[in-house]
Design an enzyme around this catalytic site. Structure first.
Site, mmCIF file in Angstrom:
data_model
loop_
_atom_site.group_PDB
_atom_site.id
_atom_site.type_symbol
_atom_site.label_atom_id
_atom_site.label_comp_id
_atom_site.label_asym_id
_atom_site.label_seq_id
_atom_site.Cartn_x
_atom_site.Cartn_y
_atom_site.Cartn_z
ATOM 1 N N ARG A 8 -0.229 -5.473 9.269
ATOM 2 C CA ARG A 8 -1.485 -5.308 8.533
ATOM 3 C C ARG A 8 -1.312 -5.343 7.334
ATOM 4 N NH1 ARG A 8 -1.898 -0.340 11.941
ATOM 5 N NH2 ARG A 8 -3.352 -0.455 13.650
ATOM 6 N N CYS A 9 -2.162 -6.257 6.471
ATOM 7 C CA CYS A 9 -2.479 -6.031 5.092
ATOM 8 C C CYS A 9 -2.585 -4.716 4.551
ATOM 9 C CB CYS A 9 -3.592 -7.065 4.435
ATOM 10 S SG CYS A 9 -5.329 -6.592 5.000
ATOM 11 N N THR A 10 -3.292 -3.869 5.346
ATOM 12 C CA THR A 10 -3.378 -2.512 5.041
ATOM 13 C C THR A 10 -2.545 -1.334 5.332
ATOM 14 O OG1 THR A 10 -4.939 -2.149 6.706
ATOM 15 C CG2 THR A 10 -6.241 -2.810 4.679
ATOM 16 N N ASN B 119 0.882 -1.189 0.115
ATOM 17 C CA ASN B 119 0.142 -0.051 -0.099
ATOM 18 C C ASN B 119 0.848 1.254 -0.061
ATOM 19 O OD1 ASN B 119 -2.410 -1.747 0.540
ATOM 20 N ND2 ASN B 119 -1.340 -2.225 2.452
ATOM 21 N N LEU C 195 -4.504 -3.323 -2.841
ATOM 22 C CA LEU C 195 -5.480 -3.404 -1.791
ATOM 23 C C LEU C 195 -5.714 -1.722 -1.262
ATOM 24 C CD1 LEU C 195 -7.147 -4.817 0.408
ATOM 25 C CD2 LEU C 195 -5.002 -5.200 1.745
#
Length: 488
Positions: free
Chosen positions: A284-286, A256, A414
């Site tokens: 965190r994926c974000t 991101n 994402l």
């Protein structure tokens, strides 16, 4: 000190293995400490979970959504009542700070409250039918038996995000939490069980995935799989399930980017990006992992990020002054440090962090200092590969168009953010970036339970999580036409 043994849920019963097969759950703040022991399940034991789920499916699906919602609402209350114990185990098994853990418990409860509210919303619609004396309706019904495979970074929130819509839709569930962090998933299962969830509706498969993978994925009664984790594993699931009538939802990796334009509020941008990049130790994926900054303000932004990184207290999550806890396990710590070392070897400069903290208090933990990498170009691995740690790579660009191009220069899609005072640039950025989530003057992370969530490209499948969109994955559509002028 005695180590607690935590049983598994099978058919409404809590069981430990008769032959004593267990796995140790370790504290990433000090890997010498065993937090708990969990059952190491075998393939036949997983098959029993499917037996129970298949047996309970018809009864749970036939239950009124209002009755299903009542169980879920009680479970939300139970999670909140037990938040201290659950948060303590979350800190111990995953390494989050106490504040992060308590926030995760509350948000997990919010998912059950939110989806319980769907019990009183329409589940279908009437359609016009050109045939005389005929009325046609569209109905939604559960897909059946669902497998949920969840990661270690949000070990309570992610199961709740998947379980709540699956259950309100009337599905039965087998949950496979990550081997490193099973404790809070078992807390979640116990909250549902204690709130009246019927036997067999939920089973928890704990243990090594290598020992039970075939039993989990090859059972003929499996109707859908929802997976959150790495892109390579998600792709392997796609291949494995290809050719079978098994629905697949994947929420995968991210790289991101936050773009800081020349007119941005720099204090806001720096503070927000640092929080999004280093909070939860970057796991965190974000999380923000790339920073794209206009050359006109690059020096101020980089110096601000370095100051933020250097000021963050690293330590065990249970200590009040800790802001950055440990990474999840030694292997992951070593992977993050390897990414940093490779970036430096390829020409990136380490402006902050770049190593494990020194001192006896860190010697047995999985720590990495918050890291800011500068001089990053698009040929470097650090620009393209997901690190999943407290590391940001900064690239300097000239102007708005170059910033958008740099943000889009990724196979992932994402989440992204832009910092600007210009509404036209904010709208143009939102239109042109190829990410499932877009923020303006906000972090790349922090999406609420009612907001659809999911990425583009290698970040996931078309099925979104959260919000009303989540129910599209957990339900199938049936069209029913009834002719009523037959004289009956």
């Amino acid at each position: 000190m005695s180590v607690k043994s935590v049983p598994r849920l099978v058919g409404g019963e809590w069981r430990m293995p008769a032959d004593g097969r267990t796995l140790d759950v370790l504290d990433p703040a000090d890997v010498r400490r065993v937090v708990a022991r969990i059952p190491a399940m075998t393939a036949p034991e997983v098959t029993e979970l499917y037996d129970r789920a298949a047996g309970a499916a018809a009864g749970w699906a036939a239950l009124s959504p209002i009755d299903r919602a009542a169980v879920m609402s009680r479970a939300a209350d139970t999670l909140r009542e037990r938040h201290e114990e659950i948060a303590a185990d979350l800190v111990a098994e995953m390494g989050k700070t106490r504040a992060e853990a308590e926030g995760e418990v509350e948000k997990a409860a919010d998912f059950f409250d939110y989806y319980a509210g769907f019990a009183r919303r329409p589940w279908g619609e009437l359609l016009a039918d050109g045939r005389p004396g005929t009325r046609t309706s569209v109905r939604r019904e559960p897909v059946g038996v669902v497998l949920l495979v969840t990661p270690w970074n949000d070990p309570l929130l992610t199961p709740a995000r998947k379980l709540a819509p699956a259950l309100i839709a009337g599905n039965t569930v087998v949950l496979k939490p990550a081997t490193q962090t099973p404790l809070v998933s078992l807390h979640l299962a116990r909250a549902l069980h204690d709130s009246g969830l019927p036997a067999g509706v939920l089973g928890v498969a704990v243990g090594s995935i290598r020992q039970i993978e075939e039993a989990l994925l090859d059972d003929v009664r499996l109707d859908a799989v929802s997976f959150t984790g790495s892109t390579p594993v998600g792709r392997s699931l796609q291949r494995r399930l290809a050719g079978r009538n098994v629905r697949l939802q994947t929420e995968l990796g991210g790289k991101n980017a936050s773009a800081v334009l020349a007119d941005a509020d720099l204090e806001l941008a720096v503070r927000t990006i640092a929080s999004a990049a280093f909070g939860q130790t970057g796991q965190r994926c974000t999380a923000t992992s790339r920073v794209v900054v206009d050359r006109a303000v690059a020096e101020q932004v980089v110096s601000g990020l370095v100051a933020q990184a250097d000021a963050l207290q690293v330590g065990p999550g249970e200590e009040k002054e800790t802001v950055i806890g440990p990474l999840a396990d030694p292997g992951h710590r070593d992977s993050v440090l390897e990414h940093i070392g490779r970036a430096a070897a390829q020409g990136a400069g380490i402006a902050a962090g770049g190593a494990a903290p020194e001192g006896e208090q860190y010697a047995h933990g999985c720590y990495v200092r918050p890291t800011v990498l500068v001089g990053v170009d698009r040929e470097m691995d650090i620009w393209r590969e997901e690190v999943f740690g407290p590391v940001i790579a900064v690239q300097v660009v000239d102007g708005f168009d170059a910033a958008v191009e740099a943000v889009n220069d990724s196979v992932y899609g994402l989440s992204s953010a832009v910092f600007t005072r210009d509404l036209r640039q904010a709208e143009a950025f939102s239109d042109r970036v190829r990410t499932g989530q877009v923020s303006v003057n906000l972090p790349t992370m922090g999406w609420d339970v009612h907001m659809p969530f999911g990425g583009f490209g290698d970040s996931g499948s078309p099925f979104k999580e959260q919000g009303s969109e989540a129910l599209n994955f957990y339900t199938r559509v049936k069209t029913v036409a009834v002719r009523y002028d037959t004289g009956i």
